[in-house]
Design a protein around this motif. Structure first.
Motif, short mmCIF file in Angstrom:
data_model
loop_
_atom_site.label_atom_id
_atom_site.label_comp_id
_atom_site.label_asym_id
_atom_site.label_seq_id
_atom_site.Cartn_x
_atom_site.Cartn_y
_atom_site.Cartn_z
N ALA A 159 0.82 -1.21 0.00
CA ALA A 159 0.00 0.00 0.00
C ALA A 159 0.85 1.26 0.00
O ALA A 159 0.54 2.24 -0.68
CB ALA A 159 -0.94 0.00 1.20
N THR A 160 1.94 1.22 0.74
CA THR A 160 2.82 2.40 0.84
C THR A 160 4.05 2.30 -0.05
O THR A 160 4.74 3.29 -0.26
CB THR A 160 3.28 2.61 2.29
OG1 THR A 160 4.06 1.48 2.70
CG2 THR A 160 2.08 2.76 3.23
N GLY A 161 4.32 1.09 -0.54
CA GLY A 161 5.53 0.89 -1.34
C GLY A 161 6.80 0.96 -0.52
O GLY A 161 7.87 1.27 -1.03
#
Length: 373
Positions: free
Chosen positions: A26-28
């Motif tokens: 989701a945030t990488g």
């Protein structure tokens, strides 16, 4: 019934323990732990403000206190030959695993060793590798209150520089990095790992067929040597009686400012000069192994030392070492740990990361679920 072990990559270096324990799509972002490789023998009484977990441990009859942010606490020197198999290393590894929240979990742990320790005459040094695995299999217990310890169930040891290559070669989802794949298909790729105790050079054979042993190696000129030189020059230039603590010297490398007697002082000249002298040593080592490097497709620069030098001199700093295609790993201090995590996830066979759960455990688990309901 079978159960999957949690794959963990941990660069258990002489200066810092870096842990990679997952990736958030989701945030990488990868999940990291960062702990200085600093501990004192015995139980050290450090007064704390507020509630904290105990950082005192016991293993094989030896007691240690792991230093947190206590820059003035006198700690043991990790730059010893037997560090990878020592009680000190085992405590630091287990402290880092518990501190990132892995307490009580069953792990498949991948750690590393410098090139000259991992290889013997171009073949893996099986005896030392097995001794390290045996060492980390021994129990460590916390003295006092705190999070439970993680359970290291299975292990793998890899060459640190090779782990850094895997980090560049393999993406977070197991797919290959096309840019690196195209280079390694045609030409060797070198990795220079600026570690705490050592400077590692590994030259990966085309198509990832192995390592050119005669072109790879290790010099004992890690970033701790550079920091010692900077500390001595700060002490001398400003006529200080105390030796500058390592944590403050590291801060000075990043900011080019050093604080003493409550005032900030410019040390940019000291830092930049020492870094360039250090890079001259690195370039000499590089040339001794690969000449001018004209037959290499690229050189990947990794390690905590690479991060510090880049902060001091900028992205072009490593042109002093290699004039060809230079790749500075993203968050270079975590490259080894990420590569070890990727190795555990995508190169280790899934069945090797799976354990059989005894029937009694399965039965107990089933009863627990019924009680919870």
């Amino acid at each position: 019934m079978k159960r999957q072990l949690l794959p963990i990559g941990q660069d258990d270096g002489h200066d810092t323990i870096k842990t990679c324990f997952g990736y958030d799509a989701a945030t990488g972002k990868y999940h990291y732990g960062y702990h200085k490789s600093k501990a004192s023998a015995g139980i050290q009484q450090v007064m704390s403000v507020g509630s904290q977990h105990s950082s005192a441990y016991e293993t094989e009859g030896q007691q240690f206190t792991v230093a947190g942010g206590q820059a003035l606490l006198k700690t043991m020197d990790t730059r010893v030959v037997n560090y990878p198999t020592s009680d000190l290393n085992r405590v630091l590894v287990n402290h880092a695993l518990a501190d990132v929240g892995l307490g009580g979990q069953e792990l498949y742990l991948v750690t590393g060793m410098p090139v000259d320790q991992y290889y013997r005459e171009s073949a893996p040094n099986t005896e030392l590798i097995e001794r390290k695995i045996e060492s980390l299999s021994k129990p460590v217990t916390r003295i006092g209150a705190g999070a439970p310890m993680a359970k290291i169930v299975r292990q793998k040891v890899v060459s640190e520089a090779i782990a850094a290559f895997y980090d560049s070669y393999i993406s977070h989802d197991g797919t290959l990095n096309d840019a690196i794949a195209q280079i390694i298909d045609r030409r060797p790729v070198a990795v220079m790992d600026f570690g705490g105790k050592t400077l590692d050079l590994a030259v990966v054979i085309e198509k990832v067929k192995g390592v050119y042993g005669e072109k790879s190696g290790t010099e004992n000129i890690g970033v701790l040597t550079l920091m010692t030189k900077i500390a001595a020059r700060i002490k001398s230039q400003f006529n200080l009686s105390n030796d500058p603590p390592a944590a403050y010297v590291e801060e000075a490398m990043r900011t080019k400012q050093y604080e003493f007697f409550g005032e900030m002082h410019d040390v940019s000249g000291i830092v930049e000069t020492a870094c360039r002298e250090y890079l001259a040593e690195a370039q000499s080592f590089f040339v001794s192994k690969v000449g001018d490097g004209s037959d290499l497709g690229a050189v990947i620069f990794v390690g905590g030392g690479a991060a510090l030098i880049r902060s001091a001199l900028g992205d072009d700093a490593f042109a002093d070492v290699f004039r060809g295609r230079r790749i500075i790993a993203e968050d270079p201090e975590y490259a080894n740990a990420r590569g070890m995590w990727k190795f555990a996830n995508f190169i280790v066979r899934e069945e090797d990361r799976t354990i059989e759960v005894p029937a009694v455990d399965e039965a107990v688990g089933g009863r627990a679920k019924k009680l919870a309901a």
